[in-house]
Design a protein around this motif. Structure first.
Motif, PDB file in Angstrom:
ATOM      1  N   GLY A 118      60.616  30.047  35.592  1.00 25.16           N
ATOM      2  CA  GLY A 118      61.460  28.719  35.261  1.00 25.16           C
ATOM      3  C   GLY A 118      61.663  28.713  33.759  1.00 25.16           C
ATOM      4  O   GLY A 118      62.935  28.032  33.522  1.00 25.16           O
ATOM      5  N   PHE A 190      57.162  26.705  43.206  1.00 28.80           N
ATOM      6  CA  PHE A 190      56.887  25.568  42.540  1.00 28.80           C
ATOM      7  C   PHE A 190      56.837  25.246  41.190  1.00 28.80           C
ATOM      8  O   PHE A 190      57.419  24.476  40.446  1.00 28.80           O
ATOM      9  N   TYR A 191      56.239  26.306  40.336  1.00 27.14           N
ATOM     10  CA  TYR A 191      56.070  26.278  38.938  1.00 27.14           C
ATOM     11  C   TYR A 191      57.577  26.409  38.325  1.00 27.14           C
ATOM     12  O   TYR A 191      57.873  25.797  37.561  1.00 27.14           O
ATOM     13  N   MET A 193      60.599  26.073  39.789  1.00 30.64           N
ATOM     14  CA  MET A 193      61.421  24.911  39.885  1.00 30.64           C
ATOM     15  C   MET A 193      61.118  23.667  38.908  1.00 30.64           C
ATOM     16  O   MET A 193      62.124  23.040  38.446  1.00 30.64           O
ATOM     17  N   TRP A 194      60.068  23.335  39.045  1.00 30.83           N
ATOM     18  CA  TRP A 194      59.600  21.916  38.222  1.00 30.83           C
ATOM     19  C   TRP A 194      59.725  22.320  36.670  1.00 30.83           C
ATOM     20  O   TRP A 194      60.071  21.457  36.049  1.00 30.83           O
ATOM     21  N   ARG A 197      63.336  22.069  35.826  1.00 30.61           N
ATOM     22  CA  ARG A 197      63.796  20.758  35.928  1.00 30.61           C
ATOM     23  C   ARG A 197      63.181  20.050  34.508  1.00 30.61           C
ATOM     24  O   ARG A 197      64.164  19.112  33.932  1.00 30.61           O
ATOM     25  N   TYR A 198      62.127  20.090  34.041  1.00 30.63           N
ATOM     26  CA  TYR A 198      61.388  19.586  32.978  1.00 30.63           C
ATOM     27  C   TYR A 198      62.188  19.764  31.689  1.00 30.63           C
ATOM     28  O   TYR A 198      62.396  19.379  30.922  1.00 30.63           O
ATOM     29  N   LEU A 234      53.783  19.638  33.541  1.00 32.86           N
ATOM     30  CA  LEU A 234      53.518  20.649  34.575  1.00 32.86           C
ATOM     31  C   LEU A 234      52.064  21.019  34.802  1.00 32.86           C
ATOM     32  O   LEU A 234      51.557  21.395  35.714  1.00 32.86           O
ATOM     33  N   TYR A 237      49.541  19.352  37.438  1.00 31.32           N
ATOM     34  CA  TYR A 237      49.669  19.787  38.779  1.00 31.32           C
ATOM     35  C   TYR A 237      49.025  21.162  39.278  1.00 31.32           C
ATOM     36  O   TYR A 237      48.761  21.572  40.155  1.00 31.32           O
TER      37      TYR A 237
END
Length: 291
Positions: A118, A190-191, A193-194, A197-198, A234, A237
């Motif tokens: 990420g 998941f990690y 992608m987010w 984004r952040y 993050l 989550y």
């Protein structure tokens, strides 16, 4: 802060109570042969006497009250088919550590691989590392994880990464490689992608523009400013992702013959051991509600 924690704890307890009670009620609709090891050989009178001794002929509210009373004292009943007259808590005590251990390893692997992925995608937004990472995430989410790793188990020929009878680590640690990798892929995507984004959101804020105006290098901005602030949302989550990994391992554990909670639940459902099914299903919402 104290009020917030109290609300979250109270909400979790209420959710746990509602879900477990609902599961208990639904399981009462299952056939009664799941409470007897030799159901085919029993007469109707013996069946009714057995149900009466287990309290299954009482009104449903009375059964729910007895269940919660016993559960709060650590008594989830005994297995009638999986292991005849064995306490459910002892069986779960043998299975839970295996699922938790696999979940911890899968979470660590997904963090070690997902966060750097990420970071690179966010650092090079719109360029080829970002495009390759996006394609990788789409592929992971589109295809079941086990498809990438599943091989035919052949323990006799000592295949180094084959699927075999997994036990507690470190013995036979090689048999944990494929299931742990399979379980980690979803959280890895998941990690990554987010975090991307952040990082993209943070990179457009004023403090980043100010750092660029001062001549700070892009690498320093990405690592020391954007990445740190992007990790804050993050982190919240991670606990729920770990719980979802543990409770969502039914498919993986069954596929790779892992003797954890997932394989236990599938076996008990197939063998119609209602008490074990009830205990296994109640453990799942108990974990999930604590997130």
């Amino acid at each position: 802060m104290v009020q917030y924690l109290a609300k979250r704890i109270g909400r979790s307890i209420l959710t746990l109570f509602v879900i477990v009670t609902l599961v208990f009620c639904l399981l009462r609709l299952m056939p009664v042969e799941g409470y007897f090891a030799n159901y085919e050989k029993m007469t109707e009178a013996q069946i009714q006497a057995g149900l009466q001794s287990m309290g299954l002929l009482d009104p449903l509210p009375v059964q729910i009250g007895h269940f919660w009373r016993d559960a709060l004292h650590g008594d989830l009943g005994v297995s009638h088919i999986y292991k005849l007259n064995a306490p459910v808590t002892k069986i779960l005590a043998q299975k839970l550590p295996i699922s938790i251990e696999m979940g911890v390893l899968a979470m660590l692997l997904s963090l070690v691989l997902g966060i750097p992925l990420g970071l690179v995608m966010g650092r090079y937004k719109g360029r080829w590392p970002d495009k390759l990472g996006t394609a990788f995430i789409v592929l992971i989410q589109a295809v079941p994880a086990a498809v990438y790793f599943f091989v035919y188990p052949d323990v006799r020929h000592h295949r180094p990464w084959g699927v075999g009878p997994a036990v507690r680590m470190p013995p036979n640690w090689r048999y944990w490689v494929l299931p742990v990798c399979s379980m980690s892929l979803a959280n890895l995507a998941f990690y990554a992608m987010w975090l991307r984004r952040y990082m993209v959101d943070e990179s457009n804020k004023d403090y980043v523009k100010l750092a660029r105006a001062k001549g700070v290098s892009e690498n320093n901005i990405a690592l020391h400013h954007v990445f740190r602030n992007a990790m804050v949302p993050l982190v919240q989550y991670i606990p729920s992702a770990f719980l979802n990994t543990v409770v969502g391992s039914i498919y993986i554990e069954s596929l790779y013959s892992i003797p954890g909670m997932g394989g236990l639940l599938v076996t008990c459902v197939q063998r119609h051991d209602n008490t074990m099914v009830q205990a296994s299903c109640c453990c799942t919402p108990a974990w999930a509600s604590s997130a």
